[in-house]
Design an enzyme around this catalytic site. Structure first.
Site, PDB file in Angstrom:
ATOM      1  N   ASP A 139       0.180  -1.707   0.111  1.00  0.00           N
ATOM      2  CA  ASP A 139       0.348  -0.025  -0.009  1.00  0.00           C
ATOM      3  C   ASP A 139       0.679   1.387   0.010  1.00  0.00           C
ATOM      4  OD1 ASP A 139      -2.393   1.572   0.979  1.00  0.00           O
ATOM      5  OD2 ASP A 139      -0.746   2.254   1.864  1.00  0.00           O
ATOM      6  N   GLY A 167      -4.949   2.596  -0.164  1.00  0.00           N
ATOM      7  CA  GLY A 167      -4.574   2.331  -0.808  1.00  0.00           C
ATOM      8  C   GLY A 167      -5.612   0.628  -1.271  1.00  0.00           C
ATOM      9  N   ASP A 168      -5.285  -0.101   0.362  1.00  0.00           N
ATOM     10  CA  ASP A 168      -5.701  -0.938   0.486  1.00  0.00           C
ATOM     11  C   ASP A 168      -7.390  -1.629   0.186  1.00  0.00           C
ATOM     12  OD1 ASP A 168      -3.473  -3.138   0.166  1.00  0.00           O
ATOM     13  OD2 ASP A 168      -3.038  -2.491   2.953  1.00  0.00           O
ATOM     14  N   TYR A 169      -7.965  -0.103   1.010  1.00  0.00           N
ATOM     15  CA  TYR A 169      -8.934  -0.328   1.223  1.00  0.00           C
ATOM     16  C   TYR A 169      -9.762  -0.032  -0.324  1.00  0.00           C
ATOM     17  CZ  TYR A 169      -9.134  -0.686   6.325  1.00  0.00           C
ATOM     18  OH  TYR A 169      -9.051  -1.200   7.449  1.00  0.00           O
ATOM     19  N   GLY A 172      -9.652  -2.990  -2.512  1.00  0.00           N
ATOM     20  CA  GLY A 172     -10.351  -3.627  -2.108  1.00  0.00           C
ATOM     21  C   GLY A 172     -11.632  -3.698  -2.199  1.00  0.00           C
TER      22      GLY A 172
END
Length: 402
Positions: A139, A167-169, A172
């Site tokens: 991320d 970035g991960d959220y 996802g």
């Protein structure tokens, strides 16, 4: 009442957050999610603190509503088992570095030959192809490459990462949307397809200043706790380290704020009579508003006065403030879920619930699993008990925990 993804079977070969979040959201709304993890080690997020009796809170959030099984993906026995699983699966999600699934013989072309109707989603930091596809898959890398770090932080300070793994959220969420859209397309056409989701793409897409830099060839950068082109629209400090948001830049709210602080003449002051002039004289504007805020012992009192006057404002909350606000439990953003069987002293943990709202369908939260808890139930459909036991014996110690 049928849930959105009832009857959908998901093979989840993901790690950390972005990919697992996509599968978690599908599971919360009815999908059967089989999470394939490394024997003895599991998902890297199992090692992330803080923990409850050895179980990561981070993992329990990202991998609830799933059935954990353990397979060593580089072993032909594991690959053959997955091929059998895929025959009646609907979705295949992976988040390994680009090219790794091909080495495991689990890439889209291989899987699609077994099940042409499969929706296959790869989640990576910078996509499967192109010059950036080989960058390290974190991320933090995506935040840095997207320009978001450069526009975050104090004006004269260094670039700053987001307070969360944004970035991960976003990755996802984008994966979840991509899978849902591909399933809808399949329902209409009968065709499965491949989805390539990039954390970097998602962050560039939400970087508002890209348009300005590309069109006007400027170099927009950090503006601290204040907006670069509208004011007042930012963070203002009161006493005792407390701060609030004041967003009174409109033609109606700015004069109302000037009147409230006892300086109605500021509305027509050449330094402050438009967003352009207020931004040009931002230090003076900040000093005036913060001097007024500091006449209150508590920021809540100033916020109440502004709200009563029709000004957009709120106190800046701590995370503790958020979890202690009953409103979020009322709407289901904070929930209690049961702990895995290995946790003996706590029967539940409090975590974040689904933030999606549907009138006909509600999330159904299933507890997170211990590593390999469903080996016998799931793998037993494709391998004998002796074969499962032999694989687990052969793979013992193969992978290191994080």
């Amino acid at each position: 009442m049928a849930n959105i993804f009832d009857g959908i079977k998901v093979i989840d070969i993901t790690n950390n957050l972005a990919g697992p979040l996509c599968a978690q959201m599908l599971g919360d709304y009815g999908a059967e999610v089989i999470k394939i993890e490394r024997p003895g080690a599991g998902d890297d997020s199992r090692g992330v603190a803080p923990k409850v009796e050895g179980q990561s809170l981070f993992y329990m959030f990202a991998s609830r509503s799933k059935k954990s099984v353990t397979l060593a993906l580089d072993d032909p026995r594991a690959q053959e088992c997955i091929y059998k699983m895929v025959k009646d699966a609907d979705v295949f999600i992976e988040s390994y570095p680009p090219g790794r699934m091909k080495k495991f013989h689990l890439d889209y072309d291989t899987i699609a030959k077994i099940n042409p109707n499969i929706v296959y989603c790869s989640v990576s930091v910078a996509g499967q192809v192109g010059p950036h596809s080989k960058v390290p898959g974190f991320d933090l890398i995506a935040q840095a490459m997207s320009g978001l770090m450069d526009i975050t932080g104090e004006k004269n300070g260094p670039p700053t990462k987001s307070g969360t793994v944004i970035g991960d959220y976003i990755g996802g969420l984008n994966a979840f949307c991509s899978v849902a859209a591909a399933l809808f397309h399949r329902q209409r056409t009968g065709e499965g397809q491949y989805c390539d989701v990039s954390l970097l793409d998602g962050l560039i897409a939400v970087n508002t200043l890209v348009d300005q830099a590309a069109t006007l060839h400027t170099h927009p950068t950090r503006s601290g706790g204040h907006h670069g082109t509208i004011a007042p629209y930012g963070v203002y400090r009161g006493n005792n380290g407390e701060s609030c948001i004041i967003a009174a830049y409109t033609g109606k709210m700015w004069p109302a704020l000037c009147k409230l602080i006892g300086q109605p003449e500021l509305a027509d002051d050449p330094r402050f009579d438009s967003n352009v002039t207020r931004c040009a004289n931002l230090p003076a504007l900040i000093e005036i508003l913060e001097s007024w805020l500091k006449t209150f012992d508590k920021i809540d009192d100033a916020v109440a006065k502004m709200a009563e006057a029709g000004i957009a404002t709120c106190k800046i909350c701590t995370t503790t403030d958020v979890v202690e606000d009953p409103a979020y439990r009322e709407v289901g953003l904070l929930i209690d879920i049961p702990t895995p069987p290995s946790v003996k002293e706590r029967d539940h943990v409090t975590t974040r619930g689904s933030w999606l709202r549907f009138s006909k369908c509600k999330p159904e939260y299933k507890r997170p699993c211990d590593l390999g808890e469903y080996n016998d139930e799931i793998l037993g459909q494709y391998m004998s008990k002796e074969e499962i036991d032999q694989c687990m014996k052969d793979w013992a110690g193969k992978f290191k925990k994080q």
